[in-house]
Every structure is written in C-alpha cells, then in structure tokens.
Design a protein around this motif. Structure first.
Motif, PDB file in Angstrom:
ATOM      1  N   THR A  32     -23.422 -11.781  17.730  1.00 11.74           N
ATOM      2  CA  THR A  32     -24.768 -11.445  17.282  1.00 11.74           C
ATOM      3  C   THR A  32     -25.113 -10.067  17.840  1.00 11.74           C
ATOM      4  O   THR A  32     -24.780  -9.799  18.989  1.00 11.74           O
ATOM      5  N   PRO A  33     -25.779  -9.193  17.126  1.00 15.56           N
ATOM      6  CA  PRO A  33     -26.378  -9.347  15.783  1.00 15.56           C
ATOM      7  C   PRO A  33     -25.565  -8.712  14.646  1.00 15.56           C
ATOM      8  O   PRO A  33     -26.160  -8.117  13.768  1.00 15.56           O
ATOM      9  N   ILE A 118     -29.797 -10.140  22.455  1.00  9.72           N
ATOM     10  CA  ILE A 118     -29.254  -9.986  21.096  1.00  9.72           C
ATOM     11  C   ILE A 118     -30.169  -9.130  20.238  1.00  9.72           C
ATOM     12  O   ILE A 118     -29.908  -8.934  19.063  1.00  9.72           O
ATOM     13  N   GLN A 119     -31.232  -8.595  20.832  1.00  8.78           N
ATOM     14  CA  GLN A 119     -32.179  -7.787  20.053  1.00  8.78           C
ATOM     15  C   GLN A 119     -31.752  -6.314  20.009  1.00  8.78           C
ATOM     16  O   GLN A 119     -30.922  -5.876  20.790  1.00  8.78           O
ATOM     17  N   PRO A 120     -32.377  -5.550  19.063  1.00  8.74           N
ATOM     18  CA  PRO A 120     -31.924  -4.165  18.846  1.00  8.74           C
ATOM     19  C   PRO A 120     -32.077  -3.252  20.044  1.00  8.74           C
ATOM     20  O   PRO A 120     -33.052  -3.350  20.796  1.00  8.74           O
ATOM     21  N   GLY A 174     -29.434  -3.624  16.077  1.00 12.64           N
ATOM     22  CA  GLY A 174     -29.745  -4.978  15.585  1.00 12.64           C
ATOM     23  C   GLY A 174     -30.803  -5.002  14.509  1.00 12.64           C
ATOM     24  O   GLY A 174     -30.754  -5.847  13.605  1.00 12.64           O
ATOM     25  N   ALA A 175     -31.766  -4.089  14.565  1.00  6.72           N
ATOM     26  CA  ALA A 175     -32.830  -4.105  13.556  1.00  6.72           C
ATOM     27  C   ALA A 175     -32.275  -3.745  12.182  1.00  6.72           C
ATOM     28  O   ALA A 175     -32.530  -4.430  11.199  1.00  6.72           O
ATOM     29  N   GLN A 178     -29.989  -6.507  10.831  1.00  3.91           N
ATOM     30  CA  GLN A 178     -30.626  -7.761  10.419  1.00  3.91           C
ATOM     31  C   GLN A 178     -31.662  -7.590   9.319  1.00  3.91           C
ATOM     32  O   GLN A 178     -32.051  -8.551   8.660  1.00  3.91           O
ATOM     33  N   MET A 179     -32.135  -6.346   9.144  1.00  6.11           N
ATOM     34  CA  MET A 179     -33.211  -6.105   8.185  1.00  6.11           C
ATOM     35  C   MET A 179     -32.667  -6.103   6.760  1.00  6.11           C
ATOM     36  O   MET A 179     -31.547  -5.675   6.521  1.00  6.11           O
ATOM     37  N   THR A 260     -33.240   3.129  14.075  1.00  8.57           N
ATOM     38  CA  THR A 260     -34.530   2.447  13.997  1.00  8.57           C
ATOM     39  C   THR A 260     -35.649   3.290  14.611  1.00  8.57           C
ATOM     40  O   THR A 260     -36.761   3.346  14.074  1.00  8.57           O
ATOM     41  N   VAL A 339     -38.435  -2.987  20.668  1.00  7.03           N
ATOM     42  CA  VAL A 339     -38.513  -1.854  19.733  1.00  7.03           C
ATOM     43  C   VAL A 339     -39.884  -1.210  19.923  1.00  7.03           C
ATOM     44  O   VAL A 339     -40.891  -1.914  19.926  1.00  7.03           O
TER      45      VAL A 339
ATOM     46  N   TRP B  35     -37.675  -6.145   4.846  1.00  4.03           N
ATOM     47  CA  TRP B  35     -37.810  -7.538   5.308  1.00  4.03           C
ATOM     48  C   TRP B  35     -37.190  -7.601   6.693  1.00  4.03           C
ATOM     49  O   TRP B  35     -35.987  -7.431   6.817  1.00  4.03           O
ATOM     50  N   MET B  36     -38.033  -7.688   7.704  1.00  6.77           N
ATOM     51  CA  MET B  36     -37.522  -7.611   9.080  1.00  6.77           C
ATOM     52  C   MET B  36     -37.824  -8.920   9.800  1.00  6.77           C
ATOM     53  O   MET B  36     -38.955  -9.184  10.184  1.00  6.77           O
ATOM     54  N   TYR B  39     -35.008 -12.398  14.838  1.00  6.99           N
ATOM     55  CA  TYR B  39     -33.761 -13.157  14.720  1.00  6.99           C
ATOM     56  C   TYR B  39     -33.297 -13.685  16.066  1.00  6.99           C
ATOM     57  O   TYR B  39     -32.167 -14.080  16.235  1.00  6.99           O
TER      58      TYR B  39
END
Lengths: 353, 180
Positions: A32-33, A118-120, A174-175, A178-179, A260, A339, B35-36, B39
């Motif tokens: 992930t991610p 796991i975030q951006p 990650g953003a 996943q976006m 991002t 973010v 679309w964000m 997660y």
C-alpha cells in the motif's frame, strides 16, 4: 486509433499505460498505496493482449533483479512499489545504473522513515534525486501531479530510459496513486521487435560477446566509466529539464512544488490572489534534472520562494542552490502522511511577507 | 462552475461508490472531476469519506478543507464535518441514528431518511442511491441519464439486473429529501 477516456486511479493508469506503451514485463510485489498497479495488471491479462509478462515476485529484491535481467536483454521492463519497498530495491537500482540499463521504477511514496504510514508523502525526494543506492549515479526522475501524467509518463519514461540507457523513476505519492481523475489513454503500441546492440541475447558468430556488468576491478577504468556517466548526466541536465509554470508572469511570491503539493499550491495561489497577493508556482516535472536555470531566472523577478513539500524539507535545498542567495527561500511542509491544506499554505506565505 | 463535495459515513454505506458514480456522470458531461478517498485504516471498518470535485475548469487541489456540499451520513461524520461546509453551502444528512442534529444557521440543511426508505424498499444496498437522488434534486449538476450510464459502467454485468431498483431509489431520493 483514437485516445480512450476513462475514470481511473493513478495506480490503475500506470498499469494500463504500461500495457499500451508496449512494455515487455512488469515485476512487482504488493505494498500500500500502490498495490492496484499489480492488481490491475493481473486482472487485465496483458499476456493475452500484447504478450507482456506480469509477475508477482517473492520479494522486492527479487522483483528489481528480474527487472535487471529483463533490461539486460534489451526489454522494456518496469517495477513499482512504495517507499519501504523502494528502499529494498536500492541495491538493484544502483547495479542497473552502473550497468547502464534502461528501466522504469515507480515509487508511490508514503510516510516514513521505516514502515511509516500508508498515507501520501514526498519524503523520498533525496533518495530519488541524489542517488538512493551506493555509488555516483543519477536516475532521471519524473514527478506526475495528475492521473493523466501517471499514464503519460510511462511512455515518456521508457523513451528517456532507452535514449540514455539509464533507469527512470516516476516519483508519485499516495494521493495521486489513490485518486481517480479522468484520463485519456493512448492507443495500443506494438511491443518493440528490435533488439538493441548492447543487449545480451546470445552471441551469434558475426560479432563479439556483449557483456553487461557493473563491476570493474581496475580503478582507472572505473574512473573513466564514472566520467562517462557524468557526461551523460550533464547531457540530461542540458536537454531534459521539464517544468510547468502557473501565474508566474506577474508573481512576486513563488511556490516551488511538485506532485500533490503542486496541486495544493494552485489552490493556495487562488486564495492568495483573492486577497491581492501575487503568488505563482513553478512545478518541476523532472526532479532530476532539476529546473535550475529557470529558478535562477525567476529569482531575479520574485521577492521570495517557498518550497512546499510533504517532507521535512528536501527539495528546498535544490531551490536554495538554484536561486543562489538572490531571494529568501523558505520551506513549508507536512509529514508522516499529512497533506497540507491550501489555506495553511496561503497562511504560511502571508506570515513571511 | 466548481462544486466541491464531501461524502462521509460508515464503511459499507456506499460512500465511495456514490462518489465514483457522481464523478463518472460528471465526466460523461465533459466536466473535470477528481475523486479522492480516505484510504487509510478507515476503509477497514469505521468511517469512510471521499472528496469529489466537479468543475468546468482544471481542478487544482484534490484535497481541500471547505466544501460547497457535505453529505454526512452518520453522527461521527456530522460532528466532524458540519463546520467544514462553506457559508451558504449545503448539508445533506440522514436522520437515521442521529441524536445531535446539525445546528448551523448560515447553510442550507436538508434531511433525507435514506436508510429508512431503503428498508421500506427492502433493499438496504440502495441507501446511497437514495441519497444521490436527493443530492441531484437540490444540486442539478449531473443528470439521471448519465448516472444510469455510470451505474452500468461501474457495476459488473452480473449485477445489471439491479439497475432498475437503483433507478427507483434515485427517484425516491428526489421525492423524499426535504429542507429543515
């Protein structure tokens, strides 16, 4: 053939674009991610579409060495991972750079150090642009800031990788992975049938053996090789700088941001301009080579530069070097998978005026 | 025109798929979309939320703090995001299981008892389509025709027999949403 419009995640766009770019092989390991890259490729059955090989390796180390092997045979091969997985791949990346082989490595960055979150995040900037593995080498580093660029840069990456016989990294986060956004996908390209003359595909009687290695026992020969690499990197610095400018024409305050963060800054600029503050943005599209000359020119026109990054302050060092003391340079960053919100970036700018 | 929307609720309430159908429908109408989703660990139970931006211009930040519309489908989301709606904006909430109702006076507040209606339709899964219908009634940005197209595209073919019940749900949503 016309382009096809789809609504996709950045990770899915990378995967579909790889098939359409005529890639020969993808070797990866889930994390992930960015797991959707491998998941999408498995589901899309590219082997039936183009003959492209997709393989889930037993580890990140195995995956990058499969890339090394595929690249040595002159194939268009790639891998993808996220920060901790990219760290595991660094030995292989250094070898690939040392063997002067083309490949694509996608890093969908998450918060670190260690397993992190796991975030951006954008905290792998130093690793991507300054080496990462051991030895004097550079990757060509592309920084997408939309799902469209996640798709477009796959083809660009292979083009540059083969042009310079050099590994290319797509440094995403990650953003963007996943976006979902809309994306225009290029028509299917055929897989290349030509074999580069440097590829190790078996020795015919008509020519000498081709040797792919990153080892030289003779330091004088190794230094000559290092000098050859430097000449290549200088050529890349001269010819391959890419960037995008937003409202720089009349800007008094310049944000420098990629990925991002660059998207966030565009909104911050709107907010600032609504309050009469003339802000602009330079978005490096290539992080190596870095848009040094353009930033140096802009340093003569603006009053201040702010490097906005999801890190403790990494690219800010390159902004300082490029602006060479002409203007104050500040860093604004969030870390750990946070973010920055457009308002807080605008507030930071106001606090420095 | 730019519409910045937050949808938040329990995981499994169809929050992410509602956002996806919105984004897809807007894309069919030649608009820019993003679309964000959140997660993180949220999607493994607990709360889920997604930011959907629809615009006729290039979209800047996909991650924002203030929204034109908040569709808040449980108490936790209502408590957390009521203040994130821009003055003059719209809040849509489902009264099901809500003890503390929204209090702001500077926004338009709409209630839609979607969970209850889905129960009445004996089809709990169309909950999100009822809410989406309500949104389409108060913010006529995306059309029913494109939403149905979006459903066809996002549902696997074996579920296409469910499209009529989803269409009924969208229409019920348009009927039952009311301003409070």
């Amino acid at each position: 053939m016309e382009k096809e419009l789809r609504l996709m995640k950045g990770n899915e766009a990378v995967a579909e674009a790889a098939i359409r770019a005529g890639a020969d092989g993808y070797f990866g390991y889930p994390i992930t991610p960015q797991s959707e890259v491998l998941e999408y490729l498995m589901e899309a059955k590219p082997h039936e579409r183009t003959g492209m090989v997709v393989l889930q390796a037993e580890s990140e180390v195995a995956a990058i060495n499969m890339v090394y092997g595929g690249a040595a045979c002159g194939k268009r091969v790639m891998t993808s991972s996220s920060s901790p997985g990219i760290s595991l791949k660094q030995e292989g990346i250094s070898y690939i750079a040392g063997a002067e082989l083309p490949c694509l490595v996608v890093n969908v960055v998450r918060g670190g150090p260690g397993l992190g979150t796991i975030q951006p995040s954008q905290s792998d900037y130093f690793q991507a642009t300054k080496g990462g593995g051991h030895g004097d080498y550079h990757l060509i580093v592309l920084a997408p800031s939309s799902v469209q660029e996640m798709a477009d840069f796959v083809d660009l990456a292979f083009e540059l990788a083969f042009k310079y016989r050099n590994p290319v990294m797509m440094l995403s986060d990650g953003a963007i992975g996943q976006m979902m956004e809309k994306v225009w996908l290029s028509p299917q390209k055929e897989r290349s049938k030509t074999v580069p003359e440097w590829a190790t595909t078996g020795k015919p009687p008509t020519r000498e053996r081709v040797i792919i290695t990153s080892l030289d026992l003779d330091p004088m020969a190794q230094e000559r090789f290092n000098q050859k690499l430097i000449a290549k990197y200088n050529e890349i610095r001269e010819k391959e700088v890419r960037y995008e400018e937003f409202q720089c024409e009349d800007a008094e305050y310049l944000f420098v941001a990629y990925g991002t963060s660059a998207r966030v800054c565009q909104k911050s600029i709107q907010l600032a301009r609504a309050q009469g503050i003339k802000a602009g943005l330079l978005r490096p599209v290539t992080l190596f080579p870095f848009p040094v000359n353009r930033l140096n020119e802009l340093a003569d026109k603006v009053k201040m530069m702010i490097s906005v990054e999801m890190s403790a302050g990494q690219m800010v060092e390159d902004v300082m070097l490029a602006s060479n003391g002409k203007v104050p340079v500040y860093h604004y960053g969030r870390m750990g998978g946070m973010v920055p919100e457009p308002e807080e970036v605008t507030d930071f700018l106001k606090s420095k005026i | 025109m730019t519409e910045e929307i937050l949808i938040a609720g329990f995981g499994g309430q169809g929050v992410l798929s509602m956002g996806k159908i919105m984004a897809y429908s807007a894309m069919m109408q030649d608009m820019e979309v993003s679309w964000m989703p959140s997660y993180g660990p949220e999607m493994r139970g607990g709360t889920a939320n997604v930011i959907v931006i629809i615009s006729d211009e290039r979209i800047s930040s996909p991650i924002i703090r203030h929204f034109d519309t908040g569709i808040l489908l449980n108490q936790q989301s209502l408590d957390k995001f009521e203040d994130s709606i821009k003055p003059g904006g719209v809040l849509v909430y489902d009264g099901n299981g809500i003890n503390r109702h929204p209090v702001r006076k500077d926004i338009s507040i709409f209630r839609i008892d979607a969970a209850e209606e889905a129960g009445r339709m004996k089809s709990p899964k169309v909950n999100n389509m009822i809410v989406l219908g309500g949104f389409m009634k108060i913010k006529p940005i995306i059309t029913l025709e494109n939403v149905i197209k979006g459903l066809k595209k996002s549902l696997p073919e074996r579920y296409h027999n469910l499209i009529p019940v989803n269409e009924t749900a969208l229409q019920r949503g348009m009927e039952i949403i009311r301003e409070v």
